[in-house]
Motif scaffolding. Structure first.
Motif, PDB file in Angstrom:
ATOM      1  N   HIS A  77      11.618 -15.039  42.338  1.00  0.00           N
ATOM      2  CA  HIS A  77      10.136 -15.276  42.453  1.00  0.00           C
ATOM      3  C   HIS A  77       9.873 -16.234  43.388  1.00  0.00           C
ATOM      4  O   HIS A  77      10.687 -16.977  43.862  1.00  0.00           O
ATOM      5  CB  HIS A  77       9.756 -15.531  40.880  1.00  0.00           C
ATOM      6  CG  HIS A  77      10.349 -16.877  40.385  1.00  0.00           C
ATOM      7  ND1 HIS A  77       9.486 -17.216  39.418  1.00  0.00           N
ATOM      8  CD2 HIS A  77      11.189 -17.631  40.881  1.00  0.00           C
ATOM      9  CE1 HIS A  77      10.287 -18.490  39.179  1.00  0.00           C
ATOM     10  NE2 HIS A  77      11.132 -18.712  39.963  1.00  0.00           N
ATOM     11  N   THR A  78       8.552 -16.135  43.852  1.00  0.00           N
ATOM     12  CA  THR A  78       7.967 -17.131  44.744  1.00  0.00           C
ATOM     13  C   THR A  78       7.554 -18.585  43.918  1.00  0.00           C
ATOM     14  O   THR A  78       6.911 -18.412  42.982  1.00  0.00           O
ATOM     15  CB  THR A  78       6.758 -16.758  45.356  1.00  0.00           C
ATOM     16  OG1 THR A  78       7.209 -15.252  46.047  1.00  0.00           O
ATOM     17  CG2 THR A  78       6.133 -17.876  46.461  1.00  0.00           C
ATOM     18  N   VAL A  79       8.140 -19.521  44.237  1.00  0.00           N
ATOM     19  CA  VAL A  79       8.223 -20.846  43.379  1.00  0.00           C
ATOM     20  C   VAL A  79       7.016 -21.827  44.326  1.00  0.00           C
ATOM     21  O   VAL A  79       7.092 -21.998  45.166  1.00  0.00           O
ATOM     22  CB  VAL A  79       9.448 -21.744  43.435  1.00  0.00           C
ATOM     23  CG1 VAL A  79       9.291 -22.990  42.714  1.00  0.00           C
ATOM     24  CG2 VAL A  79      10.581 -20.688  42.805  1.00  0.00           C
ATOM     25  N   THR A  80       5.959 -22.014  43.425  1.00  0.00           N
ATOM     26  CA  THR A  80       4.955 -22.751  43.900  1.00  0.00           C
ATOM     27  C   THR A  80       4.905 -24.178  43.332  1.00  0.00           C
ATOM     28  O   THR A  80       5.665 -24.358  42.451  1.00  0.00           O
ATOM     29  CB  THR A  80       3.588 -22.106  43.757  1.00  0.00           C
ATOM     30  OG1 THR A  80       3.225 -22.270  42.236  1.00  0.00           O
ATOM     31  CG2 THR A  80       3.541 -20.804  44.325  1.00  0.00           C
ATOM     32  N   GLY A  81       4.075 -25.197  43.782  1.00  0.00           N
ATOM     33  CA  GLY A  81       3.847 -26.405  43.094  1.00  0.00           C
ATOM     34  C   GLY A  81       4.618 -27.532  43.789  1.00  0.00           C
ATOM     35  O   GLY A  81       4.777 -28.580  43.361  1.00  0.00           O
ATOM     36  N   HIS A  82       4.927 -27.179  44.965  1.00  0.00           N
ATOM     37  CA  HIS A  82       5.616 -28.293  45.880  1.00  0.00           C
ATOM     38  C   HIS A  82       5.159 -27.929  47.307  1.00  0.00           C
ATOM     39  O   HIS A  82       4.539 -26.922  47.575  1.00  0.00           O
ATOM     40  CB  HIS A  82       6.911 -28.426  45.943  1.00  0.00           C
ATOM     41  CG  HIS A  82       7.748 -27.025  46.375  1.00  0.00           C
ATOM     42  ND1 HIS A  82       7.721 -25.948  45.818  1.00  0.00           N
ATOM     43  CD2 HIS A  82       8.507 -26.789  47.525  1.00  0.00           C
ATOM     44  CE1 HIS A  82       8.582 -24.870  46.415  1.00  0.00           C
ATOM     45  NE2 HIS A  82       8.919 -25.726  47.567  1.00  0.00           N
ATOM     46  N   ILE A  83       5.514 -28.865  48.296  1.00  0.00           N
ATOM     47  CA  ILE A  83       5.050 -28.828  49.459  1.00  0.00           C
ATOM     48  C   ILE A  83       6.301 -28.864  50.574  1.00  0.00           C
ATOM     49  O   ILE A  83       7.023 -29.833  50.270  1.00  0.00           O
ATOM     50  CB  ILE A  83       3.882 -29.733  50.124  1.00  0.00           C
ATOM     51  CG1 ILE A  83       2.645 -29.371  49.472  1.00  0.00           C
ATOM     52  CG2 ILE A  83       3.905 -29.945  51.738  1.00  0.00           C
ATOM     53  CD1 ILE A  83       1.592 -30.435  50.024  1.00  0.00           C
TER      54      ILE A  83
END
Length: 368
Positions: free
Chosen positions: A197-203
């Motif tokens: 999946h596409t993991v979000t919550g970071h830069i």
């Protein structure tokens, strides 16, 4: 590698977090030059002062695995300029569950397919020429879109790559531990697909960083940069099996060559005593705060803030303004973070750096 450094007479300072660069005039941003760095030992908090003729920032960027853009933030506070930082992404690609992030270059090189719940190789819709060998910046949004439009879950499929390539996955440094964990759980990669999946919550600062020239010099005299902290160039090895090689081999060599030349020719600039004493006193402030927020809690709030797809992946002016408002509110809290030990002090300083990088990324993104 460590043994080789010691053989060469390199002095290693371990278990240390650098919190700030030192400037010869004692101010940020400096009007003179960088003359060292300051930090603390994360075991006992003892101050660490490094007095040198030149500094090379080679600290990486920001990312999923606790990278906070420390070197980038410190360089910017000292007066360096950023470039292309607004192209940084707020997502990655990872396996679902406990297997962690996917080292895409390795899987791409060995011929992975991406399939949705219907069994389709859906990259045909997004990047018909490169397909699964497309850039990470194309793969992540494509995977996210498949989920958002109801065609998930999405899987990595290597059932077709043959036993030789499967054995490479089992032995390569980038994948061997993941494959071992998968097979321990009963997965057979010659038959089974693995959900991603596409993991979000970071830069991830992966297209920009500290602006520098061909000699790795920044806008601040005495300050050089190499690697991710200076941003990835767009080079031909990105897609399959070599994203780090150009920056590592070329900038690593050049920054060492030209920073040492600078240091030999100009020598040491004096350390400003007032600046040094002030930075030492600021280092331990989180230990003295009793009513502030724990840095881990602040990081969770930051991750939650930028996790939605309309902020992390598919940005709009409205969503960028919302993100900026939240980031500025979190930045206001960094001056009052609390810590129970030096490890948490380190986390507090990391949050200060991460939120500075985030504010610049979203501010410049909104301007563009």
């Amino acid at each position: 590698f460590k043994k080789r450094l010691l053989e060469k007479g390199v002095k290693l300072i371990e278990k240390t977090m650098i919190t700030e660069l030192l400037t010869s005039d004692g101010v940020f941003p400096t009007k003179e030059r960088v003359c060292g760095a300051i930090g603390f030992n994360i075991n006992d908090g003892s101050p660490v002062i490094v007095h040198v003729g030149a500094v090379v920032i080679a600290t990486g960027a920001t990312g999923l695995f606790d990278q906070s853009g420390d070197g980038i933030a410190q360089a910017l506070r000292a007066g360096a300029e950023a470039m292309n930082i607004e192209f940084s992404r707020s997502w990655g690609v990872g396996f679902v569950g406990k297997y962690g992030g996917i080292h895409l270059n390795t899987w791409q090189r060995l011929g992975m397919y991406l399939r949705n719940a219907k069994g389709e190789r859906f990259m045909q819709r997004y990047e018909p020429e490169q397909m699964e060998r497309a850039y990470r910046k194309q793969l992540g949004p494509a995977i996210a879109m498949e989920y958002l439009e109801g065609r998930g879950p999405v899987y990595v499929d290597v059932t077709h790559i043959g036993s030789d390539n499967l054995n490479k996955l089992r032995t390569l440094f980038t994948t061997r531990d993941q494959i071992k964990a998968m097979e321990k759980d009963g997965l057979d990669l010659s038959k089974d697909k693995i959900q991603v999946h596409t993991v979000t919550g970071h830069i991830n600062i992966d297209r920009g960083g500290i602006k520098h020239n061909l000699y790795c010099e920044t806008a601040v005299p005495g300050l050089f940069v190499a690697g991710e902290a200076g941003g990835y160039p767009v080079h031909g090895t990105y897609s399959v099996g070599g994203v780090n090689l150009a920056t590592c081999c070329i900038e690593g060599y050049r920054s060492g060559e030209y920073s040492s030349k600078y240091a030999r020719e100009l020598g040491l600039a004096p350390i400003n005593k007032v600046q040094t004493e002030s930075l030492i006193s600021q280092t331990s402030l989180p230990l003295k705060n009793k009513k502030g927020k724990n840095p881990d809690i602040l990081r969770e709030e930051f991750c939650s803030l930028i996790s939605p797809a309309n902020i992390s992946i598919f940005r709009t002016g409205k969503s960028l303004k919302k993100a900026l408002k939240g980031i500025k509110e979190l930045r206001d809290e960094t001056s009052n973070l609390k810590a129970k030990d030096w490890l948490e002090v380190m986390k507090a300083h990391k949050m200060k750096n991460l939120l500075l990088c985030a504010e610049i990324i979203f501010s410049v993104g909104l301007m563009r």
